[in-house]
Design a protein around this motif. Sequence first.
Motif, mmCIF file in Angstrom:
data_model
loop_
_atom_site.group_PDB
_atom_site.id
_atom_site.type_symbol
_atom_site.label_atom_id
_atom_site.label_comp_id
_atom_site.label_asym_id
_atom_site.label_seq_id
_atom_site.Cartn_x
_atom_site.Cartn_y
_atom_site.Cartn_z
ATOM 1 N N GLU A 177 0.858 -1.169 0.000
ATOM 2 C CA GLU A 177 0.000 0.000 0.000
ATOM 3 C C GLU A 177 0.892 1.215 0.000
ATOM 4 N N ARG A 178 0.696 2.057 -0.964
ATOM 5 C CA ARG A 178 1.482 3.284 -0.964
ATOM 6 C C ARG A 178 0.574 4.450 -1.335
ATOM 7 N N GLN A 179 0.748 5.505 -0.663
ATOM 8 C CA GLN A 179 -0.070 6.699 -0.817
ATOM 9 C C GLN A 179 -1.551 6.333 -0.823
ATOM 10 N N GLY A 180 -1.908 5.474 0.089
ATOM 11 C CA GLY A 180 -3.315 5.134 0.276
ATOM 12 C C GLY A 180 -3.912 4.184 -0.739
ATOM 13 N N ALA A 181 -3.136 3.775 -1.746
ATOM 14 C CA ALA A 181 -3.682 2.871 -2.755
ATOM 15 C C ALA A 181 -2.860 1.585 -2.808
ATOM 16 N N GLU A 182 -3.535 0.504 -3.148
ATOM 17 C CA GLU A 182 -2.819 -0.764 -3.221
ATOM 18 C C GLU A 182 -2.141 -0.933 -4.576
ATOM 19 N N LEU A 183 -1.118 -1.746 -4.556
ATOM 20 C CA LEU A 183 -0.349 -1.980 -5.779
ATOM 21 C C LEU A 183 0.219 -3.393 -5.689
ATOM 22 N N ALA A 184 0.192 -4.098 -6.831
ATOM 23 C CA ALA A 184 0.806 -5.431 -6.867
ATOM 24 C C ALA A 184 2.121 -5.332 -7.626
ATOM 25 N N LEU A 185 3.188 -5.816 -6.988
ATOM 26 C CA LEU A 185 4.519 -5.755 -7.610
ATOM 27 C C LEU A 185 4.984 -7.169 -7.933
ATOM 28 N N LEU A 186 5.089 -7.449 -9.230
ATOM 29 C CA LEU A 186 5.545 -8.783 -9.639
ATOM 30 C C LEU A 186 7.055 -8.887 -9.477
ATOM 31 N N PHE A 187 7.515 -10.016 -8.925
ATOM 32 C CA PHE A 187 8.965 -10.219 -8.866
ATOM 33 C C PHE A 187 9.288 -11.612 -9.353
ATOM 34 N N ASP A 188 10.556 -11.968 -9.398
ATOM 35 C CA ASP A 188 10.940 -13.248 -9.997
ATOM 36 C C ASP A 188 10.795 -14.411 -9.029
ATOM 37 N N SER A 189 11.459 -14.300 -7.883
ATOM 38 C CA SER A 189 11.311 -15.401 -6.935
ATOM 39 C C SER A 189 11.591 -14.936 -5.529
ATOM 40 N N GLY A 196 18.529 1.871 2.174
ATOM 41 C CA GLY A 196 19.802 1.519 2.774
ATOM 42 C C GLY A 196 20.356 0.294 2.085
ATOM 43 N N ALA A 197 21.402 -0.271 2.689
ATOM 44 C CA ALA A 197 21.986 -1.480 2.122
ATOM 45 C C ALA A 197 22.438 -2.355 3.274
ATOM 46 N N THR A 198 22.777 -3.574 2.947
ATOM 47 C CA THR A 198 23.270 -4.481 3.968
ATOM 48 C C THR A 198 24.214 -5.463 3.302
ATOM 49 N N ILE A 199 24.946 -6.220 4.126
ATOM 50 C CA ILE A 199 25.786 -7.263 3.536
ATOM 51 C C ILE A 199 24.947 -8.532 3.481
ATOM 52 N N GLY A 200 24.759 -9.043 2.284
ATOM 53 C CA GLY A 200 23.881 -10.197 2.098
ATOM 54 C C GLY A 200 24.569 -11.505 2.427
ATOM 55 N N ARG A 201 23.868 -12.575 2.117
ATOM 56 C CA ARG A 201 24.331 -13.903 2.535
ATOM 57 C C ARG A 201 25.672 -14.308 1.950
ATOM 58 N N GLU A 202 25.909 -13.939 0.704
ATOM 59 C CA GLU A 202 27.185 -14.364 0.108
ATOM 60 C C GLU A 202 28.257 -13.307 0.306
ATOM 61 N N GLY A 203 28.020 -12.397 1.214
ATOM 62 C CA GLY A 203 29.014 -11.357 1.451
ATOM 63 C C GLY A 203 28.930 -10.219 0.444
ATOM 64 N N ARG A 204 27.910 -10.264 -0.423
ATOM 65 C CA ARG A 204 27.748 -9.167 -1.391
ATOM 66 C C ARG A 204 26.844 -8.101 -0.802
ATOM 67 N N PRO A 205 27.030 -6.862 -1.201
ATOM 68 C CA PRO A 205 26.092 -5.833 -0.758
ATOM 69 C C PRO A 205 24.702 -6.148 -1.303
ATOM 70 N N MET A 206 23.689 -5.779 -0.539
ATOM 71 C CA MET A 206 22.311 -5.996 -0.971
ATOM 72 C C MET A 206 21.539 -4.713 -0.663
ATOM 73 N N LEU A 207 20.759 -4.268 -1.611
ATOM 74 C CA LEU A 207 20.014 -3.019 -1.411
ATOM 75 C C LEU A 207 18.682 -3.283 -0.720
ATOM 76 N N ILE A 208 18.273 -2.336 0.107
ATOM 77 C CA ILE A 208 16.990 -2.440 0.792
ATOM 78 C C ILE A 208 15.996 -1.534 0.076
ATOM 79 N N LEU A 209 14.935 -2.130 -0.445
ATOM 80 C CA LEU A 209 13.928 -1.364 -1.178
ATOM 81 C C LEU A 209 13.048 -0.596 -0.212
ATOM 82 N N ASP A 210 12.718 0.631 -0.575
ATOM 83 C CA ASP A 210 11.756 1.386 0.206
ATOM 84 C C ASP A 210 10.484 1.496 -0.624
ATOM 85 N N LEU A 211 9.538 0.596 -0.363
ATOM 86 C CA LEU A 211 8.342 0.527 -1.204
ATOM 87 C C LEU A 211 7.464 1.766 -1.061
#
Lengths: 645, 149
Positions: free
Chosen positions: A589-601, A625-640
């Motif tokens: 839900e963003r700005q009061g309205a719903e939205l469906a976001l398709l992703f791969d897996s 923001g970002a974080t260090i992911g499972r394989e030690g790679r940086p991973m971005l944090i989405l702000d929906l």
Amino acid sequence: MDTAKYINLFVAETREHLVSLNQALLALEKKPDESSQLDEIFRSMHTIKGMAASIGLDFIADLTHKGEDLLEKMRRRQTAAASEEIDLIFSVLDFLEEAVGLVAAGKQPDQSLTQRCRELVGQIVGLTAVAPEAAPAKVSSNGGSDFKRINPLKTEKSHVFKIRILLEQDVSLKSARAFLILHTLERIGRVAYTVPERHDLESEKFDRGFTIFLVTDREDQEELRNDVSCADVEDIQIEEVREESAEEALERKTIGAFVQLAQEKAKDVKVSVARLDSLMNLVGELVVWRERLKQLAVQNGDPAIQDGVDKIAQIASDLQQEVLTARLVPMSEVLDRFPRVVRDAAKGLGKEIDFTVQGRELEMDRAILQMLSEPVIHLLRNAVDHGIELPHKRKQAGKSQLGSIALTALKQKDQVLIKVVDDGQGFDLERIRRKVIDNGHLTAIQAAELADQQLYEYLLLPGFSTADKVSELSGRGVGLDVVKRRIEEMGGSFAMESRPGQGSVFTITVPLSLAIIRTLLISADDQTYAVPITQVKEITNIKLKAMKTLHGKRLLQFRNRVIPVVRLASVIGLSPETGIGEGPALIVERQGAELALLFDSMIGQQEIVVKPLSRFVKGIKTFSGATIGREGRPMLILDLNNIAV
Amino acid sequence: MTEKIASREIVIFNLGKEKFALYTDQVKSIEEMQDIVPVPLAPEYLAGLINLRGEITTIIDLRRRLHLAENSQIGPDVVIIIVDYNQETAGLIVDRVDSVETIKAVPKDVPDSIKKAANGRFYDKVIDINREKIIILNLDKILSLEEVK
């Protein structure tokens, strides 16, 4: 009545006692003729017994009762503790740890557990029976024997109170209630004795009333009454007993002495970790919205609103600081388990090690501390296993037979530095070099040119191990690479140094506190992103037949609602919007309205440490923001909340 | 003052056929090329993020930043120069590190003709090293954010 409360209390208290038991036993092992440790061990064992009995954990009560027998025998004998006795008590502690874990998980003891309990009891009986001077088969458990051994130690400030408690009619679990009251009082002062005797209170052999003689340096009777009064108590009478008569009374009871006082613990409140965590999460969200509100206030331009928002922002910051501070715990909570780990590892390998710990009092975030435990244990085992040599080898090398491992924790600005230093053999550089060549990382010439420090880097490669066979202790396929990765996931760093023949130094640097959020890990166009769970309303699987197109926009028929559908990858600019659209989707839900976001897996869920984005990418609002992911790679944090559709 | 600047050391590196330099005291380390995680929606010259010993570090494709050759192909000698700027760390992708030299002469200003080019603001000074003209880059401008939106 709610027995879960008592079980939780039992679990928490027993775990605390197990830590101090382990410490005391280790100290005793170092100096087997110091009986003061025995008293300490006896007291803790006795408390566990009392608690277990009061909530009906008979097998634990039984085992600890037998444990008391053994300890009593050791105390009476007044000779040095034998190593077989100490080993046996260690086994009892291990068993208790496991049993408590089971109780905590709400499980019933199974066959193998009770069987092992019987075996331990049998072993103790075996040891206590062969005592040259017939030890008493039964140790009085009224607590009297505790006090007999404590030297009279009376301060001028002490007061003795006679506290008479009357429980309400039809209270279930009277013994647990009595136990709780006694427990509370023991935090305020020293319970000299009770009528009826403590043993009878614990086994519910009383009607509704009982009397406690308490020695404390508290003066205020009202305060005392407040501390004791709780649900299910009908009446409390408190009177101060004059010193002489108190002494007389105690004499009569052949309790030679008492006293030793009053930790001002009564002012502290225990808060469950789960509650702290949820508080932390709420504050985390508050902080996110604070930022949003600040932006809006600036856009709005009304100075009064801006002023209000500034104030709220300041309060939110203070609140965040307070919660972070509340989450701090002393490092001793984790560090105190390590002497035992080192002792067991050394014993198993026939090594002699002097292990020292520094920085117990340092405080850091509970979550980091918990995450640190495993990597540090690994480093310690590594030091015992690969670092410290066998006694005869050390002697040959002209070193003291007693190896040394030092664990130090110290604070540097907002980071904690943890060092594991050993005086063992250091890294075998030739062996690493050979392995680097054998594994095909480098040619012999390249390997020969490599500086030592660069060579160490190879130890951090996954699966790179110089041990010829997997060792019992530090092996199991877990190597330094895992240690490094764990530390990096926490936002810290890992370094090592070594001098052949002189030892090694491993250094972990981690932040003092963390911003942790729970996220879903999803992939879109081959990249993994983290999505804060709080931003996701639902996850669904979209079928083509559930969609229709209207004015070129795709819409999803979802639970009587019609929601626009977009591909996440195209929203964040990875690839153009395409016609196809089946698969998993996030409903947000963003700005009061719903939205469906398709992703791969969907990859999974994970708690992640949020690191702010550097200045260079901060302008991109799609990522918070970002974080260090499972394989030690940086991973971005989405702000929906901030994606542009 | 100028004396002091004149005796500074520079790291010389290649971008295509041209040579550029940064002062060594601006350079934290030189790292091998590694897996870079792209940041969607970022400007073209922003190559992405790497995990540099636990620090999430932003990497800039220096060729694209300087509007040099279109195809920034990754060659065998490609490295990342890690620079420290305002207490923040960033990495610059360069084709090859050439050498480290001590500069003895005072670097000259960049000729106006070059300064006025689109990428002129990224150039700080020019210096002759072994009869080659080497441009010392203006790190401040390279890492400035005026374009990032």
